[in-house]
Design a protein around this motif. Sequence first.
Motif, PDB file in Angstrom:
ATOM      1  N   LYS A   7       0.821  -1.209   0.000  1.00  0.00           N
ATOM      2  CA  LYS A   7       0.000   0.000   0.000  1.00  0.00           C
ATOM      3  C   LYS A   7       0.859   1.265   0.000  1.00  0.00           C
ATOM      4  CE  LYS A   7      -4.216  -1.785   2.217  1.00  0.00           C
ATOM      5  NZ  LYS A   7      -5.085  -1.726   3.404  1.00  0.00           N
ATOM      6  N   GLU A   8       1.987   1.178   0.718  1.00  0.00           N
ATOM      7  CA  GLU A   8       2.863   2.351   0.822  1.00  0.00           C
ATOM      8  C   GLU A   8       3.654   2.588  -0.467  1.00  0.00           C
ATOM      9  OE1 GLU A   8       5.326   1.545   4.155  1.00  0.00           O
ATOM     10  OE2 GLU A   8       3.778   1.957   5.651  1.00  0.00           O
ATOM     11  N   LYS A   9       4.185   1.520  -1.066  1.00  0.00           N
ATOM     12  CA  LYS A   9       5.090   1.675  -2.215  1.00  0.00           C
ATOM     13  C   LYS A   9       4.475   1.271  -3.547  1.00  0.00           C
ATOM     14  CE  LYS A   9       9.282   1.047   0.535  1.00  0.00           C
ATOM     15  NZ  LYS A   9      10.561   0.309   0.664  1.00  0.00           N
ATOM     16  N   GLY A  10       3.389   0.562  -3.500  1.00  0.00           N
ATOM     17  CA  GLY A  10       2.743   0.127  -4.743  1.00  0.00           C
ATOM     18  C   GLY A  10       3.307  -1.152  -5.330  1.00  0.00           C
ATOM     19  N   VAL A  11       4.480  -1.538  -4.880  1.00  0.00           N
ATOM     20  CA  VAL A  11       5.088  -2.794  -5.343  1.00  0.00           C
ATOM     21  C   VAL A  11       5.746  -3.488  -4.154  1.00  0.00           C
ATOM     22  CG1 VAL A  11       5.500  -2.025  -7.708  1.00  0.00           C
ATOM     23  CG2 VAL A  11       7.247  -1.625  -5.939  1.00  0.00           C
ATOM     24  N   TYR A  12       5.891  -4.806  -4.292  1.00  0.00           N
ATOM     25  CA  TYR A  12       6.581  -5.568  -3.251  1.00  0.00           C
ATOM     26  C   TYR A  12       7.244  -6.783  -3.913  1.00  0.00           C
ATOM     27  CZ  TYR A  12       7.617  -8.226   0.961  1.00  0.00           C
ATOM     28  OH  TYR A  12       8.264  -8.915   1.960  1.00  0.00           O
ATOM     29  N   ASP A  13       8.577  -6.878  -3.754  1.00  0.00           N
ATOM     30  CA  ASP A  13       9.336  -8.007  -4.303  1.00  0.00           C
ATOM     31  C   ASP A  13       9.939  -8.813  -3.151  1.00  0.00           C
ATOM     32  OD1 ASP A  13       8.885  -7.133  -6.939  1.00  0.00           O
ATOM     33  OD2 ASP A  13      10.589  -5.749  -6.804  1.00  0.00           O
ATOM     34  N   ALA A  14       9.925 -10.116  -3.268  1.00  0.00           N
ATOM     35  CA  ALA A  14      10.475 -10.949  -2.192  1.00  0.00           C
ATOM     36  C   ALA A  14      10.801 -12.336  -2.719  1.00  0.00           C
ATOM     37  CB  ALA A  14       9.482 -11.033  -1.033  1.00  0.00           C
ATOM     38  N   GLU A  15      11.595 -13.043  -1.927  1.00  0.00           N
ATOM     39  CA  GLU A  15      11.882 -14.460  -2.190  1.00  0.00           C
ATOM     40  C   GLU A  15      11.484 -15.250  -0.954  1.00  0.00           C
ATOM     41  OE1 GLU A  15      15.735 -15.431  -3.561  1.00  0.00           O
ATOM     42  OE2 GLU A  15      15.737 -13.985  -5.201  1.00  0.00           O
ATOM     43  N   VAL A  16      10.757 -16.326  -1.165  1.00  0.00           N
ATOM     44  CA  VAL A  16      10.242 -17.083  -0.040  1.00  0.00           C
ATOM     45  C   VAL A  16      10.009 -18.528  -0.476  1.00  0.00           C
ATOM     46  CG1 VAL A  16       7.811 -16.591  -0.576  1.00  0.00           C
ATOM     47  CG2 VAL A  16       8.481 -17.092   1.799  1.00  0.00           C
ATOM     48  N   ASP A  17      10.059 -19.433   0.482  1.00  0.00           N
ATOM     49  CA  ASP A  17       9.703 -20.826   0.211  1.00  0.00           C
ATOM     50  C   ASP A  17       8.214 -20.993   0.448  1.00  0.00           C
ATOM     51  OD1 ASP A  17      12.294 -21.507  -0.377  1.00  0.00           O
ATOM     52  OD2 ASP A  17      12.756 -22.291   1.612  1.00  0.00           O
TER      53      ASP A  17
END
Length: 538
Positions: free
Chosen positions: A43-53
């Motif tokens: 909501k704050e940045k408009g995008v979210y990138d991550a790596e997760v199992d």
Amino acid sequence: MSWNPGSEKIFGYKADEVIGKNISILYRPEDIPGLPNYVKILKEKGVYDAEVDLVKKSKGLVPISFSLSLLRDEHENPIGIAGINKDNTQRRKDEETLREQKNILHYQAYHDALTGLPNRVFFFDHLEQGIRRHKAGLGVLFIDLDKFKHINDSLGHEVGDRVLKLVAKRLKGIIRREDTLARLSGDEFTIIMEELTHSQDASVLAEKILKALTKPMYVDDHILYISGSIGISLYPQDASNAHSLLKYADTAMYKAKEEGRNTFQFYSSEMTAFALERMTMKTSLRQAIDNNEFIIDYQPQINTCNDSLIGLEALVRWKHPTMGFLPPHKFISLAEETGMIIEIDQWVMETAMKQIGKWYRAGLNPGVLAVNLSIKQLERNNFLQILTESINRYDFDPKWLELEITEGQMIKKPKEVIEKLDKINDLGIGISIDDFGTGYSSLSLLKRLPINRLKIDRSFIRNIPNDEEDVAIVKAIIALAKSLKLDLIAEGVETPEQKDFLVDNGCMNIQGYYCSYPISANEIESMLIKNKSLALSK
């Protein structure tokens, strides 16, 4: 919510199995509490990138990199989330493979391939760290196996490698947990003793090492006996840097070898002069050949039945311009290291043959000339040609010559050695095995060799008739020579008791200080003339 075929392939769920379900079905229980943070950041940045199992339908884990984007209407109000997932399974495998390869390369860079011990690079790195950590003190032990080359030459490098592994195992079983054992190269090992406050602790460790090394080693059908020479340097007493500590421990080790091997020595400043002398000797050795500084003494060989002279062994001496007369043990090892032994051997052979021929032509009887033959000389392609040319040049009867080859030299390449010895024997030249009993030759090999004499090594003669083991060995060698119909001579005979024991047990030929020290050609000539006069007067 939509669910495309790519997601179905990754997670195993069909669209109708997930649409309408909470996204948490794809997460491990421990990761679910963090989901609100995704939404907050989105909501704050408009995008979210991550790596997760994430969790598949099969309950297995799959490494995923995902990118989420917040969808908004024309009034900038959030209306949904678009996400792209990428299966990182293959990338994770590739990264793990690369990590393993890096670990392997790192290990290989810092460890010895044969023994698995730390190598020279690791040793210096750890020593430098130790100097920084332990201001109170530490010690460096430099261990060199005595005459290890003899095992390699006699039994081959495969056996030698197995001996090195056994040595490494023994040393690891002796050192303390805080010590570091490394293999520098060949048969050289080093130990860093950390937290060393008392130098006598280094002595205790050195004594334990020497004791462990002298225990018999069983390799295939061989029972091998080795020993070691150890040099010790101390920080900060001797040096304050890693390279100097190793150099001084190395110098002390050479001093231990000079003291007779199978011992240890602490470094002292005087040893630097010793190391310098050793380097100077190498240079002087080259000059000695060019300047004709070598001379030959001859040691008589005697038949005890009638005290007659049966031969002379040619022994080289070095008339050093500043150090005086040097016996062979002072320079022969250096000559072998530098390869100059070939030139020295050749000079001794030709000079002695010339002298013996001269005596025979003068009507004297010096007997058979015994000359030591190094394996390097024998391996020369043109050795037989040179030998034949020398015989012709000095009008030398081949039966006047006997070549002595050490037992261990014959075993490295027995087929090639036997072929050359056969050709030498065909010339009418005698062949004897020098230092017999100290090597690892087999009876089957002895039967194949074109030899006519065994020479019992002085190390077995020294303590007879008082030492039971030496007595048994000498008796066994005498019996072996008789069974193979070989002539026999014992070297290093110094006392009447030794001579009587040998004669009583069937060894009639002897050589040593009891009969005569090695003497000059002039003294030999006087003795030969006297012998001739006595023979004529009878």
